[in-house]
Design an enzyme around this catalytic site. Structure first.
Site, PDB file in Angstrom:
ATOM      1  CG  ASP A 113      -0.278  -0.248   2.525  1.00  0.00           C
ATOM      2  OD1 ASP A 113      -0.840  -0.921   3.706  1.00  0.00           O
ATOM      3  OD2 ASP A 113       0.876   0.128   2.595  1.00  0.00           O
ATOM      4  CG  HIS A 128       4.331  -9.982  -0.559  1.00  0.00           C
ATOM      5  ND1 HIS A 128       3.603 -10.272   0.551  1.00  0.00           N
ATOM      6  CD2 HIS A 128       5.247 -10.646  -0.939  1.00  0.00           C
ATOM      7  CE1 HIS A 128       4.040 -11.674   1.102  1.00  0.00           C
ATOM      8  NE2 HIS A 128       5.222 -11.899   0.220  1.00  0.00           N
ATOM      9  CB  CYS A 157       0.370   0.199 -22.540  1.00  0.00           C
ATOM     10  SG  CYS A 157       1.657   1.168 -22.830  1.00  0.00           S
ATOM     11  CB  THR A 197       2.855 -10.218   9.934  1.00  0.00           C
ATOM     12  OG1 THR A 197       3.204 -11.263   8.962  1.00  0.00           O
ATOM     13  CG2 THR A 197       4.066 -10.238  10.735  1.00  0.00           C
ATOM     14  CB  SER A 198      -0.837 -14.213  10.444  1.00  0.00           C
ATOM     15  OG  SER A 198      -0.644 -14.441   8.936  1.00  0.00           O
ATOM     16  CG  ASN A 220       0.298 -10.024  15.324  1.00  0.00           C
ATOM     17  OD1 ASN A 220       0.409  -9.255  14.394  1.00  0.00           O
ATOM     18  ND2 ASN A 220      -0.464 -11.053  15.138  1.00  0.00           N
TER      19      ASN A 220
HETATM   20  N1  APR Z   1      -1.990  -4.124  15.459  1.00  0.00           N
HETATM   21  C1  APR Z   1      -1.607  -5.155  15.582  1.00  0.00           C
HETATM   22  N2  APR Z   1      -1.608  -6.333  14.875  1.00  0.00           N
HETATM   23  C2  APR Z   1      -2.662  -6.398  14.049  1.00  0.00           C
HETATM   24  C3  APR Z   1      -3.456  -5.156  13.840  1.00  0.00           C
HETATM   25  C4  APR Z   1      -3.266  -4.111  14.609  1.00  0.00           C
HETATM   26  N3  APR Z   1      -3.854  -2.840  14.594  1.00  0.00           N
HETATM   27  N4  APR Z   1      -4.593  -5.533  12.904  1.00  0.00           N
HETATM   28  C5  APR Z   1      -4.185  -6.804  12.637  1.00  0.00           C
HETATM   29  N5  APR Z   1      -3.394  -7.419  13.375  1.00  0.00           N
HETATM   30  C6  APR Z   1      -2.679  -8.505  13.348  1.00  0.00           C
HETATM   31  C7  APR Z   1      -3.660  -9.751  13.119  1.00  0.00           C
HETATM   32  O1  APR Z   1      -4.033 -10.176  14.332  1.00  0.00           O
HETATM   33  C8  APR Z   1      -2.947 -10.633  12.166  1.00  0.00           C
HETATM   34  O2  APR Z   1      -2.302 -11.611  13.000  1.00  0.00           O
HETATM   35  O3  APR Z   1      -1.924  -8.594  12.030  1.00  0.00           O
HETATM   36  C9  APR Z   1      -1.922  -9.794  11.193  1.00  0.00           C
HETATM   37  C10 APR Z   1      -2.555  -9.791   9.921  1.00  0.00           C
HETATM   38  O4  APR Z   1      -2.033 -11.102   9.472  1.00  0.00           O
HETATM   39  P1  APR Z   1      -2.504 -11.355   7.866  1.00  0.00           P
HETATM   40  O5  APR Z   1      -3.837 -10.965   7.722  1.00  0.00           O
HETATM   41  O6  APR Z   1      -2.285 -12.668   7.734  1.00  0.00           O
HETATM   42  O7  APR Z   1      -1.575 -10.610   7.197  1.00  0.00           O
HETATM   43  P2  APR Z   1      -0.203 -10.739   6.697  1.00  0.00           P
HETATM   44  O8  APR Z   1       0.617 -11.496   7.951  1.00  0.00           O
HETATM   45  O9  APR Z   1       0.449  -9.648   6.350  1.00  0.00           O
HETATM   46  O10 APR Z   1      -0.246 -11.771   5.341  1.00  0.00           O
HETATM   47  C11 APR Z   1       0.834 -11.879   4.841  1.00  0.00           C
HETATM   48  O11 APR Z   1      -0.488 -12.857   2.930  1.00  0.00           O
HETATM   49  O12 APR Z   1      -2.073 -12.874   1.533  1.00  0.00           O
HETATM   50  C12 APR Z   1      -0.780 -12.657   1.732  1.00  0.00           C
HETATM   51  O13 APR Z   1       0.599 -11.439   0.115  1.00  0.00           O
HETATM   52  C13 APR Z   1      -0.519 -11.236   1.295  1.00  0.00           C
HETATM   53  O14 APR Z   1       1.335  -9.822   2.401  1.00  0.00           O
HETATM   54  C14 APR Z   1       0.173 -10.893   2.537  1.00  0.00           C
HETATM   55  C15 APR Z   1       0.741 -12.301   3.258  1.00  0.00           C
HETATM   56 ZN    ZN Z   2       3.285  -0.337 -23.756  1.00  0.00          ZN
END
Ligand code: APR
Ligand code: ZN
Length: 247
Positions: A113, A128, A157, A197-198, A220
């Site tokens: 983003d 990513h 394009c 992140t998970s 997290n």
């Molecule tokens: N503060 C702290 N933790 C948070 C918050 C917050 N405000 N909001 C959500 N979370 C935590 C959730 O508890 C979850 O464990 O962030 C984590 C998000 O996990 P995912 O949704 O699995 O996202 P991510 O780990 O970035 O996924 C990795 O998966 O689909 C693919 O390419 C995509 O980059 C992504 C990758």
């Molecule tokens: Zn082009």
């Protein structure tokens, strides 16, 4: 000592911090994550979201791919009069301040983003890719996210080639230069902060294993399977937590 005081003490004592983050860093900016109960992967679509975000789906179902991509990945980044553009939150801003102060050396993110750069972070390894970068597959001309968002169907394009976002889809490889940079930063860090992140998607999640120090901090909202190996674990909202800290 409270969690916040402990975290502040760890940060005060570090001058080579690296942050590794995911979608949870942007939820306080209004961008849903993927695997939380209110995340993208729990919403109902004609095809599973992980399928729609795969290379093979992009190749065989381009129209549906772009319909999903515009609505679910691009809308909040570009913004419309009805849907405000996502802005960096306290988490993005604190990390940019830490970098400005020379304490943080790099952000390694799985997010696409661009909010870390909007907050002012300079060294950002986007494992990513980013929705802000789009290339023509024929002439490699760059195109903006706004252009993709405002186009219909499969964005083309002027040369007639298909435009593809610089986003790593499932089944696609990560950029080796970005990976090398992230690995170098993590290997040299005296403090690694993992947040929002998970840690279930590889090879991204595997990069944290390159950290060799004793200040592995995990912030997290939900538990992850790395909680047991972290030196410090804080469960809570990362923007809220970082807003209580100072550089
Ligand atoms: N503060 C702290 N933790 C948070 C918050 C917050 N405000 N909001 C959500 N979370 C935590 C959730 O508890 C979850 O464990 O962030 C984590 C998000 O996990 P995912 O949704 O699995 O996202 P991510 O780990 O970035 O996924 C990795 O998966 O689909 C693919 O390419 C995509 O980059 C992504 C990758
Ligand atoms: Zn082009």
């Amino acid at each position: 000592m409270s969690d916040i005081e402990k975290l502040q003490e760890l940060i005060d004592g570090s001058n080579n911090i690296v942050f590794f983050g995911g979608a949870g860093v942007s939820t306080e900016s209004g961008i849903p994550d993927f695997r939380s109960v209110d995340g993208l992967y729990h919403q109902k679509f004609k095809y599973p979201p992980e399928t729609m975000l795969s290379h093979s789906f992009y190749v065989t179902h381009k129209e549906e791919f772009y319909e999903f991509y515009r609505d679910k990945l691009l809308l909040k980044v570009v913004g419309t009069p009805e849907v405000p553009k996502a802005e960096p939150n306290a988490a993005h801003k604190f990390l940019a301040e830490l970098e400005e102060a020379g304490k943080l050396k790099a952000v390694v993110t799985q997010n696409i983003d661009g909010l870390h750069q909007s907050a002012g972070s300079k060294v950002v390894y986007e494992l990513h890719g980013s929705v802000l970068r789009n290339f023509c597959l024929s002439c490699h001309k760059q195109h903006s996210a706004e252009e993709i968002f405002n186009s219909q169907g499969v964005p083309k394009c002027a040369c007639g080639g298909d435009i593809k976002p610089d986003v790593v889809l499932y089944e696609e490889g990560l950029d080796m230069d970005v990976m090398q940079g992230a690995i170098r930063a993590i290997s040299n860090a005296d403090m690694l902060i993992i947040g929002g992140t998970s840690l279930v998607v590889y090879p991204a999640a595997g990069l944290v294993d390159y950290y060799r120090g004793k200040k592995l901090v995990l912030i997290n909202r939900d538990p992850t399977d790395r909680d047991s190996v972290a030196d410090y674990v804080f469960h809570g909202k990362i923007g809220e937590i970082f807003s209580q800290l100072h550089v």
